[in-house]
Structures are given as C-alpha cells and as structure tokens.
Design a protein around this motif. Structure first.
Motif, mmCIF file in Angstrom:
data_model
loop_
_atom_site.group_PDB
_atom_site.id
_atom_site.type_symbol
_atom_site.label_atom_id
_atom_site.label_comp_id
_atom_site.label_asym_id
_atom_site.label_seq_id
_atom_site.Cartn_x
_atom_site.Cartn_y
_atom_site.Cartn_z
ATOM 1 N N MET B 1 -9.009 -43.216 24.312
ATOM 2 C CA MET B 1 -8.782 -44.489 23.546
ATOM 3 C C MET B 1 -7.428 -44.556 23.263
ATOM 4 O O MET B 1 -7.038 -45.521 22.120
ATOM 5 C CB MET B 1 -9.633 -44.363 22.415
ATOM 6 N N GLU B 2 -6.535 -44.046 24.035
ATOM 7 C CA GLU B 2 -5.090 -44.172 23.588
ATOM 8 C C GLU B 2 -4.438 -45.369 23.890
ATOM 9 O O GLU B 2 -3.166 -45.739 23.271
ATOM 10 C CB GLU B 2 -4.089 -42.941 24.564
ATOM 11 N N PHE B 3 -5.115 -46.256 24.550
ATOM 12 C CA PHE B 3 -4.500 -47.760 24.609
ATOM 13 C C PHE B 3 -4.602 -48.597 23.240
ATOM 14 O O PHE B 3 -3.790 -49.474 23.397
ATOM 15 C CB PHE B 3 -5.030 -48.366 25.984
ATOM 16 N N TYR B 4 -5.503 -48.314 22.472
ATOM 17 C CA TYR B 4 -5.581 -48.946 20.951
ATOM 18 C C TYR B 4 -4.626 -48.448 20.165
ATOM 19 O O TYR B 4 -4.365 -47.106 20.166
ATOM 20 C CB TYR B 4 -7.030 -48.773 20.583
ATOM 21 N N ALA B 5 -3.999 -49.356 19.447
ATOM 22 C CA ALA B 5 -3.300 -48.811 18.327
ATOM 23 C C ALA B 5 -4.217 -48.304 17.113
ATOM 24 O O ALA B 5 -5.413 -48.794 17.270
ATOM 25 C CB ALA B 5 -2.580 -50.212 17.566
ATOM 26 N N ALA B 6 -3.753 -47.406 16.464
ATOM 27 C CA ALA B 6 -4.636 -46.406 15.375
ATOM 28 C C ALA B 6 -5.526 -47.263 14.712
ATOM 29 O O ALA B 6 -6.588 -47.100 14.544
ATOM 30 C CB ALA B 6 -3.620 -45.436 14.727
ATOM 31 N N PRO B 7 -4.774 -48.334 14.129
ATOM 32 C CA PRO B 7 -5.642 -49.275 13.096
ATOM 33 C C PRO B 7 -6.839 -49.860 13.839
ATOM 34 O O PRO B 7 -8.286 -50.170 13.475
ATOM 35 C CB PRO B 7 -4.721 -50.343 12.614
ATOM 36 N N ILE B 8 -6.946 -50.121 15.043
ATOM 37 C CA ILE B 8 -7.921 -50.741 15.860
ATOM 38 C C ILE B 8 -8.770 -49.809 16.026
ATOM 39 O O ILE B 8 -10.199 -49.806 15.920
ATOM 40 C CB ILE B 8 -7.427 -51.509 17.033
ATOM 41 N N ALA B 9 -8.428 -48.476 16.526
ATOM 42 C CA ALA B 9 -9.260 -47.384 17.020
ATOM 43 C C ALA B 9 -10.119 -47.168 15.675
ATOM 44 O O ALA B 9 -11.359 -46.868 15.815
ATOM 45 C CB ALA B 9 -8.557 -46.177 17.308
ATOM 46 N N ARG B 10 -9.417 -47.103 14.393
ATOM 47 C CA ARG B 10 -10.256 -46.839 13.370
ATOM 48 C C ARG B 10 -11.253 -47.695 12.891
ATOM 49 O O ARG B 10 -12.625 -47.407 12.673
ATOM 50 C CB ARG B 10 -9.397 -46.733 12.002
ATOM 51 N N LEU B 11 -11.011 -49.016 13.289
ATOM 52 C CA LEU B 11 -12.070 -49.997 13.038
ATOM 53 C C LEU B 11 -13.135 -49.904 13.871
ATOM 54 O O LEU B 11 -14.297 -50.160 13.364
ATOM 55 C CB LEU B 11 -11.360 -51.695 12.971
ATOM 56 N N ILE B 12 -12.980 -49.675 15.180
ATOM 57 C CA ILE B 12 -13.822 -49.396 16.218
ATOM 58 C C ILE B 12 -14.800 -48.143 15.854
ATOM 59 O O ILE B 12 -15.897 -48.316 15.659
ATOM 60 C CB ILE B 12 -13.252 -49.279 17.629
ATOM 61 N N ASP B 13 -14.067 -47.235 15.424
ATOM 62 C CA ASP B 13 -15.019 -45.938 14.944
ATOM 63 C C ASP B 13 -15.944 -46.233 13.751
ATOM 64 O O ASP B 13 -17.043 -45.965 13.541
ATOM 65 C CB ASP B 13 -13.857 -44.714 14.574
ATOM 66 N N ALA B 14 -15.339 -47.136 12.832
ATOM 67 C CA ALA B 14 -15.926 -47.694 11.601
ATOM 68 C C ALA B 14 -17.219 -48.198 12.135
ATOM 69 O O ALA B 14 -18.587 -47.867 11.651
ATOM 70 C CB ALA B 14 -15.099 -48.257 10.755
ATOM 71 N N PHE B 15 -17.185 -49.162 13.014
ATOM 72 C CA PHE B 15 -18.260 -50.120 13.357
ATOM 73 C C PHE B 15 -19.249 -49.065 14.187
ATOM 74 O O PHE B 15 -20.417 -49.060 14.134
ATOM 75 C CB PHE B 15 -17.876 -51.106 14.210
ATOM 76 N N GLU B 16 -18.667 -48.214 14.913
ATOM 77 C CA GLU B 16 -19.470 -47.356 15.838
ATOM 78 C C GLU B 16 -20.316 -46.276 15.105
ATOM 79 O O GLU B 16 -21.181 -45.617 15.505
ATOM 80 C CB GLU B 16 -18.760 -46.498 16.681
ATOM 81 N N SER B 17 -19.849 -46.061 13.761
ATOM 82 C CA SER B 17 -21.008 -45.109 12.917
ATOM 83 C C SER B 17 -22.021 -45.612 12.485
ATOM 84 O O SER B 17 -22.901 -44.950 11.661
ATOM 85 C CB SER B 17 -19.849 -44.372 11.621
ATOM 86 N N LEU B 18 -22.151 -46.966 12.435
ATOM 87 C CA LEU B 18 -23.306 -47.821 11.969
ATOM 88 C C LEU B 18 -24.464 -47.530 12.851
ATOM 89 O O LEU B 18 -24.358 -47.507 14.027
ATOM 90 C CB LEU B 18 -22.989 -49.238 11.724
ATOM 91 N N PRO B 19 -25.721 -47.498 12.284
ATOM 92 C CA PRO B 19 -26.758 -47.347 13.151
ATOM 93 C C PRO B 19 -27.087 -48.299 14.198
ATOM 94 O O PRO B 19 -27.061 -49.395 13.618
ATOM 95 C CB PRO B 19 -28.001 -47.275 12.162
ATOM 96 N N GLY B 20 -27.368 -47.944 15.266
ATOM 97 C CA GLY B 20 -27.693 -49.126 16.365
ATOM 98 C C GLY B 20 -26.410 -49.872 17.023
ATOM 99 O O GLY B 20 -26.699 -50.571 17.882
ATOM 100 N N ILE B 21 -25.141 -49.188 16.600
ATOM 101 C CA ILE B 21 -24.011 -49.899 17.217
ATOM 102 C C ILE B 21 -23.504 -48.936 18.178
ATOM 103 O O ILE B 21 -23.088 -48.006 17.741
ATOM 104 C CB ILE B 21 -23.179 -50.282 16.094
#
Lengths: 199, 199
Positions: B1-21
């Motif tokens: 995921m090195e192509f994403y700026a860190a704040p985007i990567a963190r936001l994606i990770d946050a959503f991915e931690s939700l159940p069923g996402i």
C-alpha cells in the motif's frame, strides 16, 4: 427510530450515508463502534478528520497526496515521458499492482458524461493539455474504464492531443486472464479477436 | 500500500477494521469520505466521538442510552412487571418494531459461550437476579436467539430464577410468516408442530 438515543441515531445515519451501506449494516457498524475501546473509536474519528484535512491533489498529476507532489511524481525512479490517464486515484493503485508500469499518471477525477452534466471542463482535461505543452511526453496511455463514458472521454482526449504529435494508446480489450471463452460476452470476444496477436 | 499517502492508508485501515468490511469496500468508503465536503466529513467523525462519549448503559436494563435511564425504563406508559431478556440492544429494536410488547427489557450483553470463555459472570445475569429480587415482576420472557448458546443461556437463567416463582416464558419457534413449509428445516418444522395451536 425513537428507541435509539439521539447520538446512536446520528451515528447510524452517518454510516448509512456511505455508498453501499444500508440501514441494517449501518446499525451493525454503529453498534460495533460503540463496543470499541474509547481510544480505538477516537482513532477512527481521527483518521477521518486527519485524512480530510491533510489529503489534497498532487500539484502535477491530481492524485491524492499529503505532500506537494505525490509519491509517484516525486520519485526519480519513474519515467516522466510516459503518462497514464486514469479516471480516479484508485485506478492508479490497480495499475501499480501490475508492477509493469513505470511512468507517471494523470487523474481526470471523472469522465465526460452529458447525462450527469459533466463536460470536459468539469474534469482535469485542461490540466492534461498544460502538462503535454510543458513537459516532454512521448506516450499518453488512455486508461479510462471500458464503458461508454470512459470510451467517449478517451476518444475526446485523443482528438484533443493529436496536434501535439504524441503517441496515444488505449488499454487492450479482451478475455480476462483465467476467464472462460464460453462465458465471455460477445463484445469482449469480438474485441479480443480484433486484437489477436501473433505467437 | 506504499502508493497511498499515510492518512489515506490509515483511513482505509480504520474502515477495514469494521466487521463485514473487506479491503476493497474499505478503499471505496475511504475515497468516498475524501470526496465529501469538509463539514460532512467532520460531522461523520463527530458522530463517532459523540456517540462514544455520550452513550452508556441504562442503569436499570443495560440498554444503550445517553441518559441515566433509557427511554423505555423511564416511560410511564410501559408495564414494569413484564421483563423481556435479550442478548443485545439491537434486539430491543426488533421487539419494539412488533408494536406488541409494552413491558420492560433486560440486556444481557452476550450469551454464555464456554468456547469463547464467556461464563454467566461475564454477562448481565447477576443484574437480572437483582432486579427480580427488588422489583415486582410477574413474567420474564427469555428472548435470546434460537441457537445453541441462546438456548443454553435461556435454560440457565430459567433455572436460576425458578426460586422467585416468576412465570418464565420463551419466544415460540415455528415457520416464519410468509415462509414455505417445503423449505423449512426439519428442526423448525418439528418445533412448529410441537407448538401447534387450536383454531
């Protein structure tokens, strides 16, 4: 929804406003967030505000970045003479995953779509022309989606950049790798026949 | 995921931690949030922190609320002598939607599940017993889910409250309304036969 306390209702509404999230899923996500430890829930909220505050367009290619230039535009290991034109930042990721493309990008942030009232001025076509005029670019790869709007946008851009005498290409259509000829739709199959290659 | 700026990567990770996402959906949601107007994105983040800060358990029934007592416990139009025991706050909503139940609730916040190391002390059973001892309750409806853990928890609680001499009931099993006998599983069909009612 009178059975929910107002803050829960607001949280459910917030999740429900996201694309592809229905009411049941929004409810499930909201209750999940409420079970999170406080620091994790706050980190989630922080990730949203943080991304929104820090992320903006790259000055050159309009990819999303938290710097002046995105990681690709500022890398010395990329070939600036090749330009891949995509619809959205996530298309860059798809291209990068191929590990085959070493050039730069240009993000249009949309496609020409008369029925949605999106004309050439609403997307970053003018900026693409400016780049072609300023930089030495040898090839423009039009990687918009293979749907009606994507095709129309690609044709529009290719005509517009003809005067620059730059090589303009389009991603090949064909049967997906691992796909099945039996199940391929006729348009795709016709395209793959048209683009057949000698072995 | 090195192509994403860190704040985007963190936001994606946050959503991915939700159940069923999954990752793709998390990506889509993150990019959507980035396209939101700033005030909407901040309102989303605010809804999360706000809900997390203000919402806690009702002092009486352990439903989620932003007051001392939840809307149901503090309502004078509800019958406090009936107690419906549910696994989770969202089950209350399901019961309320029937518009048939006018009593109070008790939320267990889980079920007894030895394989997940959840014993009777990890859920709100002790609090239920305290309520039975303190209040005048004439009926306890055990509305845990009709699965192994839910059944076991219902049986455990029914034995525990036997000394109080309170009427204890369980939701009926049977064919769902609008369902098809042909497609009903044999356990459900057997239960619906067992619980058949005279017309």
């Amino acid at each position: 929804m009178e059975f929910y306390a107002a803050p829960i209702a607001r949280l459910i509404d917030a999740f429900e406003s996201l694309p592809g999230i229905g009411h049941k899923t929004a409810q499930r996500l909201a209750f999940y967030v409420l079970t999170l430890p406080e620091e994790k829930a706050f980190a989630f909220a922080g990730a949203i505000t943080d991304a929104k505050q820090k992320i903006h367009y790259c000055n050159k290619c309009y990819n999303l970045t938290d710097e002046q230039l995105c990681a690709i535009c500022s890398s010395s290991r990329r070939d600036p003479s090749q330009l891949c034109v995509v619809e959205a930042p996530k298309d860059i990721l798809a291209m990068e995953r191929t590990n085959e493309y070493r050039g730069h990008y240009h993000v249009l942030h949309g496609v020409i779509s008369p029925q949605d009232h999106i004309g050439p001025d609403e997307i970053k076509i003018r900026e693409l022309i400016t780049r072609l005029a300023d930089d030495t670019i040898s090839e423009v790869i039009l990687a918009t989606n293979p749907d009606i709007e994507g095709e129309a946008t690609a044709i529009y851009i290719s005509r517009l950049i003809k005067p620059f005498g730059v090589k303009t290409t389009r991603l090949a259509h064909g049967i997906p790798v691992g796909g099945d000829i039996e199940y391929a739709d006729e348009v795709t199959l016709a395209k793959s026949l048209e683009g057949r290659q000698e072995l």
